[in-house]
Design a protein around this motif. Structure first.
Motif, PDB file in Angstrom:
ATOM      1  N   PHE A  14      82.018  35.679  60.797  1.00  0.00           N
ATOM      2  CA  PHE A  14      81.094  36.111  61.449  1.00  0.00           C
ATOM      3  C   PHE A  14      81.646  37.906  62.022  1.00  0.00           C
ATOM      4  O   PHE A  14      80.821  38.645  61.880  1.00  0.00           O
ATOM      5  CB  PHE A  14      80.641  35.616  63.061  1.00  0.00           C
ATOM      6  N   THR A  15      82.875  37.894  62.384  1.00  0.00           N
ATOM      7  CA  THR A  15      83.560  39.111  62.405  1.00  0.00           C
ATOM      8  C   THR A  15      83.006  40.172  61.583  1.00  0.00           C
ATOM      9  O   THR A  15      82.487  41.390  61.634  1.00  0.00           O
ATOM     10  CB  THR A  15      84.834  39.021  62.783  1.00  0.00           C
ATOM     11  N   TYR A  16      83.344  39.893  60.232  1.00  0.00           N
ATOM     12  CA  TYR A  16      83.352  40.941  59.229  1.00  0.00           C
ATOM     13  C   TYR A  16      81.880  41.213  58.898  1.00  0.00           C
ATOM     14  O   TYR A  16      81.285  42.102  58.450  1.00  0.00           O
ATOM     15  CB  TYR A  16      84.181  40.547  58.075  1.00  0.00           C
ATOM     16  N   SER A  17      81.126  39.926  58.943  1.00  0.00           N
ATOM     17  CA  SER A  17      79.564  40.367  58.616  1.00  0.00           C
ATOM     18  C   SER A  17      79.023  41.097  59.569  1.00  0.00           C
ATOM     19  O   SER A  17      78.089  41.854  59.184  1.00  0.00           O
ATOM     20  CB  SER A  17      79.060  38.785  58.554  1.00  0.00           C
ATOM     21  N   THR A  18      79.258  40.917  60.856  1.00  0.00           N
ATOM     22  CA  THR A  18      78.414  41.870  61.703  1.00  0.00           C
ATOM     23  C   THR A  18      79.077  43.259  61.662  1.00  0.00           C
ATOM     24  O   THR A  18      78.330  44.088  61.878  1.00  0.00           O
ATOM     25  CB  THR A  18      79.203  41.298  63.203  1.00  0.00           C
ATOM     26  N   ILE A  19      80.377  43.458  61.599  1.00  0.00           N
ATOM     27  CA  ILE A  19      80.723  44.775  61.477  1.00  0.00           C
ATOM     28  C   ILE A  19      80.260  45.478  59.945  1.00  0.00           C
ATOM     29  O   ILE A  19      79.661  46.760  60.167  1.00  0.00           O
ATOM     30  CB  ILE A  19      82.363  44.742  60.993  1.00  0.00           C
ATOM     31  N   GLY A  20      79.898  44.856  58.947  1.00  0.00           N
ATOM     32  CA  GLY A  20      78.979  45.269  57.812  1.00  0.00           C
ATOM     33  C   GLY A  20      77.758  45.524  58.319  1.00  0.00           C
ATOM     34  O   GLY A  20      77.245  46.484  57.855  1.00  0.00           O
ATOM     35  N   LEU A  21      77.331  44.817  59.160  1.00  0.00           N
ATOM     36  CA  LEU A  21      76.014  45.153  59.695  1.00  0.00           C
ATOM     37  C   LEU A  21      75.942  46.155  60.344  1.00  0.00           C
ATOM     38  O   LEU A  21      74.789  47.033  60.268  1.00  0.00           O
ATOM     39  CB  LEU A  21      75.334  43.636  60.269  1.00  0.00           C
ATOM     40  N   VAL A  22      76.756  46.307  61.433  1.00  0.00           N
ATOM     41  CA  VAL A  22      76.703  47.710  61.998  1.00  0.00           C
ATOM     42  C   VAL A  22      76.865  48.931  61.387  1.00  0.00           C
ATOM     43  O   VAL A  22      76.466  49.587  61.679  1.00  0.00           O
ATOM     44  CB  VAL A  22      77.756  47.186  63.396  1.00  0.00           C
ATOM     45  N   VAL A  39      69.963  34.467  57.981  1.00  0.00           N
ATOM     46  CA  VAL A  39      69.768  35.608  58.938  1.00  0.00           C
ATOM     47  C   VAL A  39      70.788  36.493  58.561  1.00  0.00           C
ATOM     48  O   VAL A  39      70.618  37.711  58.435  1.00  0.00           O
ATOM     49  CB  VAL A  39      69.676  35.070  60.262  1.00  0.00           C
ATOM     50  N   PHE A  40      72.168  36.041  58.494  1.00  0.00           N
ATOM     51  CA  PHE A  40      73.159  37.032  58.281  1.00  0.00           C
ATOM     52  C   PHE A  40      73.142  37.810  57.093  1.00  0.00           C
ATOM     53  O   PHE A  40      73.246  38.965  56.758  1.00  0.00           O
ATOM     54  CB  PHE A  40      74.400  36.421  58.661  1.00  0.00           C
ATOM     55  N   TYR A  41      72.781  36.905  55.970  1.00  0.00           N
ATOM     56  CA  TYR A  41      72.716  37.383  54.680  1.00  0.00           C
ATOM     57  C   TYR A  41      71.476  38.432  54.371  1.00  0.00           C
ATOM     58  O   TYR A  41      71.695  39.367  53.806  1.00  0.00           O
ATOM     59  CB  TYR A  41      72.321  36.278  53.640  1.00  0.00           C
ATOM     60  N   LEU A  42      70.540  38.149  55.102  1.00  0.00           N
ATOM     61  CA  LEU A  42      69.457  39.298  55.146  1.00  0.00           C
ATOM     62  C   LEU A  42      69.648  40.407  55.654  1.00  0.00           C
ATOM     63  O   LEU A  42      69.338  41.700  55.247  1.00  0.00           O
ATOM     64  CB  LEU A  42      68.105  38.451  55.613  1.00  0.00           C
ATOM     65  N   LEU A  43      70.322  40.246  56.834  1.00  0.00           N
ATOM     66  CA  LEU A  43      70.632  41.557  57.555  1.00  0.00           C
ATOM     67  C   LEU A  43      71.670  42.389  56.818  1.00  0.00           C
ATOM     68  O   LEU A  43      71.654  43.821  56.577  1.00  0.00           O
ATOM     69  CB  LEU A  43      71.197  41.258  58.978  1.00  0.00           C
ATOM     70  N   CYS A  44      72.727  41.654  56.493  1.00  0.00           N
ATOM     71  CA  CYS A  44      73.839  42.264  55.746  1.00  0.00           C
ATOM     72  C   CYS A  44      73.329  42.864  54.496  1.00  0.00           C
ATOM     73  O   CYS A  44      73.782  44.037  54.059  1.00  0.00           O
ATOM     74  CB  CYS A  44      75.062  41.585  55.585  1.00  0.00           C
ATOM     75  N   GLY A  45      72.597  42.192  53.817  1.00  0.00           N
ATOM     76  CA  GLY A  45      72.211  42.648  52.372  1.00  0.00           C
ATOM     77  C   GLY A  45      71.229  43.633  52.395  1.00  0.00           C
ATOM     78  O   GLY A  45      71.492  44.816  51.836  1.00  0.00           O
ATOM     79  N   CYS A  46      70.200  43.507  53.436  1.00  0.00           N
ATOM     80  CA  CYS A  46      69.090  44.522  53.331  1.00  0.00           C
ATOM     81  C   CYS A  46      69.680  45.674  53.961  1.00  0.00           C
ATOM     82  O   CYS A  46      69.189  46.992  53.573  1.00  0.00           O
ATOM     83  CB  CYS A  46      67.949  44.177  54.262  1.00  0.00           C
ATOM     84  N   MET A  47      70.623  45.760  55.191  1.00  0.00           N
ATOM     85  CA  MET A  47      70.990  46.986  55.676  1.00  0.00           C
ATOM     86  C   MET A  47      72.060  47.774  54.820  1.00  0.00           C
ATOM     87  O   MET A  47      71.894  48.924  54.799  1.00  0.00           O
ATOM     88  CB  MET A  47      71.521  46.576  56.866  1.00  0.00           C
ATOM     89  N   GLY A  48      72.639  46.893  54.076  1.00  0.00           N
ATOM     90  CA  GLY A  48      73.793  47.540  52.943  1.00  0.00           C
ATOM     91  C   GLY A  48      72.744  48.439  52.045  1.00  0.00           C
ATOM     92  O   GLY A  48      73.350  49.355  51.494  1.00  0.00           O
ATOM     93  N   TYR A  49      71.774  47.803  51.429  1.00  0.00           N
ATOM     94  CA  TYR A  49      70.967  48.273  50.380  1.00  0.00           C
ATOM     95  C   TYR A  49      70.155  49.628  51.210  1.00  0.00           C
ATOM     96  O   TYR A  49      70.131  50.685  50.566  1.00  0.00           O
ATOM     97  CB  TYR A  49      69.996  47.535  49.778  1.00  0.00           C
ATOM     98  N   ALA A  50      69.727  49.392  52.519  1.00  0.00           N
ATOM     99  CA  ALA A  50      68.768  50.565  52.863  1.00  0.00           C
ATOM    100  C   ALA A  50      69.935  51.631  53.325  1.00  0.00           C
ATOM    101  O   ALA A  50      69.443  52.942  53.307  1.00  0.00           O
ATOM    102  CB  ALA A  50      68.535  50.037  54.550  1.00  0.00           C
ATOM    103  N   ALA A  51      71.172  51.401  53.299  1.00  0.00           N
ATOM    104  CA  ALA A  51      72.275  52.396  53.464  1.00  0.00           C
ATOM    105  C   ALA A  51      72.640  53.331  52.492  1.00  0.00           C
ATOM    106  O   ALA A  51      72.877  54.287  52.345  1.00  0.00           O
ATOM    107  CB  ALA A  51      73.416  51.875  54.489  1.00  0.00           C
TER     108      ALA A  51
END
Length: 512
Positions: free
Chosen positions: A227-235, A321-333
């Motif tokens: 959760f720690t690194y997934s959240t950091i990646g998302l942020v 939920v984590f996967y969608l957020l991390c994957g989508c925000m990473g691609y959006a970035a």
């Protein structure tokens, strides 16, 4: 005293548990004298039921929460780091859609598999301690050998993949500090070999934990780290989108003609990369191969499959939920430039200390996840060896080793030697093939259909005696066939990626 391994169980003699360190002694049968008092057998049965389950093993203590933590540890692994790249290959439409479809398939087949923990009756039937025992007890025949080969090869491959991912994260910490000191003027090229060796040495130590039910604490720590690194990646992804003042990417994914580190993307490579993305998503969700082992740690009542179903629903919902957020925000970035590993591809540079924390969390998580995946393989080899060489002290004898402030560790020489060799072998192969995305995609492809879909469906059909050509049978077989085609396509795409990487690769000399 530390709990002993379930590969060498205790005996009950005159109503008392007798701990012996020699498996040969366990297999001996003592002639027990008749009890003179009629009340003694009743008391023995009462004491037995308080300490032992219906199969004669020590009471299982796992709960909904421990099972959930095991699943999250297994699911949210290194796979999450490649999801931005996977969505980048598929685009804004297909990417999230495929991810959600995978989640539903995994949840459905996991529920089917959980009902196969006990053969016949899912409440009172004989227990199956491993995935392969479930296949043996329900399907039998040659399918058992095929299942065992696929499962344990997949576990072996996961160990290799985790070694690669952990070493890349350790290397990323060093490189991010280098970038910070040089103000990005120095490319900071480095080799990952030393970090792979360091991770291997760590796993040699942790691999000496005797049994799966003794790593629950490691699993909880690993879940927190995930959760720690997934959240950091998302942020960081959200911050990058804000910095760009908008989303990047397209509806159909990476464009033909885009220049990557392995060359320009052609129409053929676009196809291979899209198929490889399916394998990466499948790998990110994969945990069915250890579901039975996790379920075997759960106490009852209520029935184990009911607790497992609830744990699977919560775990997969959270991870999706984590996967969608991390994957989508990473691609959006990053759009078409989305790195294969979100936190080590150095799309992010600052704040460097936050990247260090994220990559340290990845390493800690993978230390635990490595054990969660490999413990079933360790147990299989050790049980088989104890049965085949039951008279060998090297294989069966255990020696008490006092550990200050901890207790007594029961050392088995065979366990130490074999597990050490296993870790060394996975480390060497990881050094030979350090291709994170390709390995992840190939592992996901090879394990998805047979272990996540085919065997759970076939066992469920046999368990519930579902007739051929009924509506339910046709629906289940259609799902299995569709997933087979997905696995084949993902495997082909991943192999094509490995072939492409090998053109510019030198053994043991990969520099990042």
């Amino acid at each position: 005293m530390l709990p002993r391994s379930r590969t060498l169980p205790a005996r009950i003699y005159h109503g008392e548990v007798e701990e012996r360190h020699d498996v040969r002694h366990y297999f001996q049968v003592d002639i027990q004298p008749k009890h003179q008092k009629e009340t003694e057998p009743t008391n023995l049965q009462t004491n037995y039921s308080k300490c032992f389950d219906d199969d004669g093993r020590l009471k299982r203590t796992g709960t909904f929460w421990t099972a959930t933590s095991h699943i999250i540890t297994a699911v949210i692994g290194s796979g999450v780091l490649s999801l931005a790249w996977a969505i980048g290959q598929l685009g804004w439409v297909a990417g999230p859609t495929v991810m959600i479809l995978f989640a539903f398939v995994i949840l459905y087949t996991s529920n089917l598999l959980s009902q196969c923990y006990r053969t016949g009756d899912p409440v009172n039937g004989p227990r199956n301690y491993t995935y392969m025992e479930a296949v043996k007890g329900i399907l039998g025949g040659k399918k058992v050998k095929v299942c065992g080969l696929i499962q344990y090869l997949n576990l072996f491959g996961v160990a290799i993949g985790y070694t690669i991912a952990a070493s890349v994260s350790m290397l990323a910490i060093k490189r991010s500090n280098c970038f910070h000191k040089s103000h990005r003027r120095d490319p900071c090229h480095m080799s990952s070999n030393g970090y792979m060796i360091a991770f291997g040495v760590t796993e040699i130590l942790f691999s000496q934990i005797p049994d799966f039910d003794q790593v629950w604490w490691l699993s909880i720590v690993a879940a927190i780290m995930s959760f720690t690194y997934s959240t950091i990646g998302l942020v960081l992804g959200i911050a990058k989108v804000a910095e760009n003042k908008g989303f990047k990417g397209s509806l159909t994914g990476i464009s033909i003609g885009t220049v990557t580190h392995v060359g320009t993307v052609t129409s053929t490579q676009k196809l291979w990369r899209s198929l490889q993305a399916l394998g990466a998503i499948a790998f990110a969700y994969s945990f069915s191969i250890i579901l039975i082992e996790i379920q075997d740690t759960i106490k009852s009542p209520p029935a184990e499959h009911k607790t497992m179903k609830k744990a699977s629903i919560l775990s997969i919902a959270i991870t999706t939920v984590f996967y969608l957020l991390c994957g989508c925000m990473g691609y959006a970035a990053f759009g078409d430039d989305a790195p294969g590993n979100l936190l080590t591809g150095f799309g992010f540079f600052d704040p460097y200390w936050l990247l260090d924390i994220a990559n340290a969390a990845i390493v800690i998580h993978l230390v635990g996840a490595y054990q969660v995946y490999c413990q079933p393989l360790f147990a299989f080899v050790e049980k088989w060896s104890a049965k085949k060489w039951s008279k060998s002290n090297f294989v069966t004898a255990e020696h008490d080793i006092p550990i200050p402030f901890v207790g007594v560790y029961q050392l088995n020489v065979f366990r130490v030697v074999w597990r050490t060799i296993f870790v060394i072998l996975t480390t060497i192969i990881a050094m030979l093939l350090p291709f994170f995305n390709d390995v992840v995609g190939l592992l996901g492809a090879l394990g998805f259909w047979p272990l996540t879909v085919y065997f759970p469906i076939e066992m469920y059909i046999k368990q519930k005696q579902i007739g051929r050509w009924t509506k339910q049978w046709i629906g289940l077989e259609m799902l299995s066939a569709a997933c087979l085609f997905v696995s084949i396509g993902a495997a082909v795409g991943s192999i094509a990626g490995v072939v492409l990487d090998l053109k510019t690769y030198k053994p043991f000399k990969t520099i990042y």
